[in-house]
Design a protein around this motif. Structure first.
Motif: not given
Length: 90
Positions: A41-46, A48-49
């Motif tokens: 989840v953290l990598q996906t959010g990063y 996308i950011g």
């Protein structure tokens, strides 16, 4: 962003998450699974950011950048005239 700081921050957040997950749940297997899910989840959010930042930067530069001149004479016409600095009278 400075890459080593991002990695250290991400790793620190995951360590804190893993400790909290273990204290709350008490199971090592559940902690590992939850931490792996949190990592994804953290990598996906990063990711996308970063995509959003790149898209914004691309839209700003493409709309505000001047069009390149097609010939050398047009490039000279588009330049501001050269003005020498005033000389001091001594």
């Amino acid at each position: 962003m400075y890459a080593p700081r991002v990695f250290i921050s991400m790793f620190s957040a995951l360590v804190v998450f893993a400790i909290a997950s273990y204290v709350i749940g008490g199971s090592v297997v559940t902690t590992i699974i939850a931490t792996v899910i949190a990592t994804i989840v953290l990598q996906t959010g990063y990711f996308i950011g970063v995509l959003i930042l790149v898209a914004r930067q691309g839209s700003h530069t493409s709309s505000s950048a001047p069009r390149p001149a097609s010939s050398p004479s047009q490039r000279l016409e588009n330049q501001a005239p050269f003005r020498a600095p005033p000389y001091e009278n001594r």
